[in-house]
Design a protein around this motif. Structure first.
Motif, PDB file in Angstrom:
ATOM      1  N   GLU A 126      12.433  57.248  36.955  1.00 22.33           N
ATOM      2  CA  GLU A 126      13.751  56.970  36.372  1.00 22.33           C
ATOM      3  C   GLU A 126      13.691  57.045  34.850  1.00 22.33           C
ATOM      4  O   GLU A 126      14.603  57.580  34.204  1.00 22.33           O
ATOM      5  N   LEU A 127      12.623  56.516  34.280  1.00 24.11           N
ATOM      6  CA  LEU A 127      12.471  56.565  32.833  1.00 24.11           C
ATOM      7  C   LEU A 127      12.351  58.002  32.337  1.00 24.11           C
ATOM      8  O   LEU A 127      12.924  58.382  31.311  1.00 24.11           O
ATOM      9  N   LEU A 128      11.601  58.818  33.071  1.00 22.96           N
ATOM     10  CA  LEU A 128      11.418  60.200  32.667  1.00 22.96           C
ATOM     11  C   LEU A 128      12.719  60.984  32.789  1.00 22.96           C
ATOM     12  O   LEU A 128      13.050  61.811  31.933  1.00 22.96           O
ATOM     13  N   VAL A 129      13.479  60.705  33.839  1.00 28.35           N
ATOM     14  CA  VAL A 129      14.787  61.348  33.992  1.00 28.35           C
ATOM     15  C   VAL A 129      15.699  60.949  32.837  1.00 28.35           C
ATOM     16  O   VAL A 129      16.435  61.777  32.285  1.00 28.35           O
ATOM     17  N   ASP A 130      15.652  59.667  32.437  1.00 36.17           N
ATOM     18  CA  ASP A 130      16.453  59.212  31.296  1.00 36.17           C
ATOM     19  C   ASP A 130      16.063  59.957  30.026  1.00 36.17           C
ATOM     20  O   ASP A 130      16.913  60.321  29.209  1.00 36.17           O
TER      21      ASP A 130
ATOM     22  N   LEU B 131      12.584  52.999  25.924  1.00 44.09           N
ATOM     23  CA  LEU B 131      11.710  51.900  26.324  1.00 44.09           C
ATOM     24  C   LEU B 131      12.157  50.576  25.718  1.00 44.09           C
ATOM     25  O   LEU B 131      11.978  49.517  26.325  1.00 44.09           O
ATOM     26  N   SER B 132      12.759  50.621  24.533  1.00 44.84           N
ATOM     27  CA  SER B 132      13.190  49.384  23.876  1.00 44.84           C
ATOM     28  C   SER B 132      14.314  48.706  24.642  1.00 44.84           C
ATOM     29  O   SER B 132      14.545  47.501  24.480  1.00 44.84           O
ATOM     30  N   ASP B 133      15.019  49.475  25.474  1.00 47.95           N
ATOM     31  CA  ASP B 133      16.122  48.917  26.254  1.00 47.95           C
ATOM     32  C   ASP B 133      15.667  48.376  27.606  1.00 47.95           C
ATOM     33  O   ASP B 133      16.467  47.793  28.346  1.00 47.95           O
TER      34      ASP B 133
ATOM     35  N   ALA C 142       4.760  47.530  33.575  1.00 49.48           N
ATOM     36  CA  ALA C 142       3.856  48.458  34.263  1.00 49.48           C
ATOM     37  C   ALA C 142       4.455  49.852  34.326  1.00 49.48           C
ATOM     38  O   ALA C 142       3.765  50.852  34.128  1.00 49.48           O
ATOM     39  N   ALA C 143       5.759  49.912  34.594  1.00 48.62           N
ATOM     40  CA  ALA C 143       6.426  51.212  34.654  1.00 48.62           C
ATOM     41  C   ALA C 143       6.433  51.871  33.286  1.00 48.62           C
ATOM     42  O   ALA C 143       6.242  53.076  33.161  1.00 48.62           O
ATOM     43  N   ARG C 144       6.613  51.066  32.237  1.00 48.83           N
ATOM     44  CA  ARG C 144       6.610  51.636  30.883  1.00 48.83           C
ATOM     45  C   ARG C 144       5.244  52.226  30.554  1.00 48.83           C
ATOM     46  O   ARG C 144       5.140  53.299  29.971  1.00 48.83           O
TER      47      ARG C 144
END
Length: 225
Positions: free
Chosen positions: A137-141, A201-203, A210-212
């Motif tokens: 999800e983070l990478l998609v963002d 990542l700050s949000d 762990a996901a970060r």
């Protein structure tokens, strides 16, 4: 085989009909595949049947190759490391991309952000499926942020250099830029991507730590290749 292709190209450039037909037959599969790739990447495949569009653009690419006394085709030099098929394939992608970009009102849908191939393999050392899912999800963002803030040219170069991991020579052929210019683009893109990653990542909440960490590890892997 390279010598045979060089001789064939030389004959075709003299407008020898048999040589032209043979060359087109040899190159048509790769041109067709690269044209379809560009259209599908831009979402055309989700909008309508692209068979006719592919056919028209394949003809356009061959016309471009032989235009002005074969100016583009004459630029192929096997000493630079690209086979004739790869060279022509890259030219096809560049020409179709340029053509689609120049259309003022395009019917094609905007390409949706996609996670790079091999993401799960790079994430194998994650603690579990929840961490992998969160990292995805983070990478998609991040990819969505790239497409929202980069220029169209920057998005294309980012796609080729970072996502598809193409060589500098290939990107030079696609863009017409020098190797130095492509390297400069890569540095600028990687710096901006890192900034966007920090903003995203700050949000995120502390429980996503762990996901970060997994996300940063995967991002570093992608940029370092």
């Amino acid at each position: 085989m390279t010598d045979w292709y060089q001789a064939l190209v030389a004959e075709a450039l003299t407008r020898d009909r048999r040589a032209v037909r043979t060359l087109v037959k040899e190159l048509e599969p790769v041109v067709h595949a690269r044209v379809a790739r560009v259209l599908l990447r831009r979402g055309a495949g989700r909008a309508h049947d692209i068979k006719e569009e592919v056919k028209d653009l394949v003809q356009h690419v061959f016309a471009h190759l032989f235009a002005k006394d074969g100016h583009v085709l004459r630029q192929w030099d096997p000493v630079r490391g690209l086979s004739l098929q790869n060279f022509v394939g890259l030219i096809a992608e560049r020409e179709v991309t340029t053509l689609l970009r120049s259309r003022r009102q395009s019917a094609w849908q905007v390409e949706e952000p996609t996670v790079p191939e091999g993401f799960e393999q790079n994430a194998m050392n994650a603690d579990g499926p929840e961490e992998i899912s969160a990292s995805r999800e983070l990478l998609v963002d991040l990819l969505a942020a790239v497409r929202a803030t980069f220029s169209e040219e920057a998005i294309e170069i980012f796609q080729w250099l970072i996502i598809e991991e193409r060589t500098v020579d290939e990107v030079c052929a696609l863009t017409g830029k020098s190797a130095g210019a492509v390297y400069a683009w890569r540095i600028r893109l990687e710096r901006r991507v890192a900034e966007l990653a920090k903003e995203i990542l700050s949000d995120r909440k502390p429980r996503d730590r762990a996901a970060r960490q997994m996300f940063l590890k995967v991002l570093a892997t992608e940029e370092g290749q």
